[in-house]
Enzyme design. Sequence first.
Site, PDB file in Angstrom:
ATOM      1  N   ARG A  19      -3.387  23.034 -14.421  1.00 45.23           N
ATOM      2  CA  ARG A  19      -3.901  21.931 -14.660  1.00 45.23           C
ATOM      3  C   ARG A  19      -4.240  21.729 -16.346  1.00 45.23           C
ATOM      4  O   ARG A  19      -5.148  20.955 -16.518  1.00 45.23           O
ATOM      5  CB  ARG A  19      -5.216  21.734 -13.905  1.00 45.23           C
ATOM      6  CG  ARG A  19      -5.059  21.668 -12.310  1.00 45.23           C
ATOM      7  CD  ARG A  19      -4.473  20.387 -12.117  1.00 45.23           C
ATOM      8  NE  ARG A  19      -3.911  20.453 -10.339  1.00 45.23           N
ATOM      9  CZ  ARG A  19      -3.281  19.522 -10.067  1.00 45.23           C
ATOM     10  NH1 ARG A  19      -2.639  18.730 -10.673  1.00 45.23           N
ATOM     11  NH2 ARG A  19      -2.872  19.801  -8.660  1.00 45.23           N
ATOM     12  N   CYS A  40      -3.165  10.925   1.002  1.00 44.78           N
ATOM     13  CA  CYS A  40      -2.416   9.611   0.753  1.00 44.78           C
ATOM     14  C   CYS A  40      -1.174   9.847   0.135  1.00 44.78           C
ATOM     15  O   CYS A  40       0.086   9.537   0.793  1.00 44.78           O
ATOM     16  CB  CYS A  40      -3.385   8.642  -0.277  1.00 44.78           C
ATOM     17  SG  CYS A  40      -5.068   8.652   0.251  1.00 44.78           S
ATOM     18  N   GLY A  88      -2.168  16.816  -3.519  1.00 39.43           N
ATOM     19  CA  GLY A  88      -2.650  17.041  -2.403  1.00 39.43           C
ATOM     20  C   GLY A  88      -3.300  15.714  -1.968  1.00 39.43           C
ATOM     21  O   GLY A  88      -2.889  14.556  -2.514  1.00 39.43           O
ATOM     22  N   LYS A 103       0.890  -1.201  -0.016  1.00 40.81           N
ATOM     23  CA  LYS A 103       0.042  -0.063   0.073  1.00 40.81           C
ATOM     24  C   LYS A 103       0.835   1.477  -0.028  1.00 40.81           C
ATOM     25  O   LYS A 103       0.662   2.221  -0.745  1.00 40.81           O
ATOM     26  CB  LYS A 103      -0.752   0.062   1.167  1.00 40.81           C
ATOM     27  CG  LYS A 103      -1.811   1.346   1.494  1.00 40.81           C
ATOM     28  CD  LYS A 103      -2.688   1.680   0.341  1.00 40.81           C
ATOM     29  CE  LYS A 103      -3.177   3.009   0.251  1.00 40.81           C
ATOM     30  NZ  LYS A 103      -4.370   3.094  -0.645  1.00 40.81           N
TER      31      LYS A 103
END
Length: 456
Positions: free
Chosen positions: A426, A268, A265, A210
């Site tokens: 973006r 995780c 951001g 993970k």
Amino acid sequence: MGYVGIPSAALFADVPEYKRVYGFQRESPTSGYKIAMLNRGENPLKGEEPGLEELIKKVVASGKFSCTSDFSVISDLDAVTLTIQTPFLDPKDLIPDFSALSDGIRTAGMHIREGALVVLESTVTPGTTAGMAKDLLEKASGMTAGEDFFLAHAPERVMVGRLIQNIREHDRIVGGIDRASTVRAAELYRPLLTRGRIIPMSSTAAEVTKTAENSFRDLQIAAANELALYCEAMGINVYDVREGIASLKEEGVTRAILWPGAGVGGHCLTKDTYHLERGVKELGINLLDYPEGKESLFTLARSINDFMPRHMATLTKNGLKRAGKTVAGSQIAILGWAYISNSDDARNTPSETYRDMMIKAGAVVKVHDPFVGHFPGVEIIHDLDTALSGADAIALFTGHSMYRNIDPEKVRMLSGVSTPVIIDGRNMADPDIFITNGWIYQGIGRGDKNSHPLKV
Ligand code: SAJ
């Protein structure tokens, strides 16, 4: 009862074999409201989550799911899963904040009965399940893990906007502290999966899987960001280069190049690298063979991705300078506070770093976001025209679909500024359309446009 717990509980309750599912939520000032909402069959999560609303209604109406703050109910249960946040107190010293998780584990330990299964879904430092969690549970329950109860790690792999689909369709990593725990955990998750399969391994291997999959993703994004910075410096368009690189598709030759942007951001990618780094430090530092004095590739990637909002600040300064202005005294509109497109999730949003820098440099900053309701210390404007009026510069930080159709002429009128500046973080705006309409354009990776001639 968060982004992972709510959809998971609803899906467990939708499994015919499972008779009863409880969602546990503390009566806290910030989140206690979720208990009543869920028990009314309502979804407390904002943002688009296909299928979740209906599923919650269904499992509450059938009486198979309810939410409670009475943790003693755990003593009636066969299995308990924990999906509690595991942020970092200080990434530099690799110190995680396991306080909320430890509380949850201890509470579970106080109530679990013999034969129960406990599963950590939270992302944790490798070694935590068989180490800290096992110790806390044994101390709180007076029982022995692996003998009197089962313990495993089955990390969540969800993305906001696709929660239900991800839980059903992604393969599920399941790692027990022993074989019996792995088998029990596989048994628990198998009925949830429509397309995914169970991948069994040890709890530590599951923890590394993970943390590493997010560190790898962060690394891939950092590589795309570094390439974008290079392309700006060389006066070329990174998206041409990206298309070229991505075009090499052949058996065994995959070129998975991700997207450069205004930053990384979320809860995780911004921390899982540090869990991995802490894991190797705790479990393998004496055995690790690594180039002397060289920084970890993964932490270097973190610093490149953390740099991107600062690069947006530099592009803003350059753009305003081309308009004969400075950041000080200018009005800037940030478009997008969420860390990911079409979501209300603003955890560790890159927009915050940028906003703080612009305010520190003397700018007046307005923040627009269609999904984020409120954010401590930041006024979130939901009306786009209000956010844009009077703006000397607009900084595109989040890929919300609504920003794709911004009309440069209309916005220029709204801003009331003769030569407004757009900083595209973006790749949402067509530079030529904005430049033709008298804007100054700055874009990440757009070395081919960032020194465009000014329209006189
Ligand atoms: N981002 C880029 N370029 C890209 C992809 C993402 O700049 O090409 C940025 C996004 O804008 C965002 C951040 O990175 O700010 C994270 O985006 P994400 O798409 O990775 O979304 P997360 O963090 O919600 O989801 C990740 C996923 N991990 C992997 O794909 C390996 C998801 O599967 C995990 O479940 C999730 O982390 C988690 O909960 O761990």
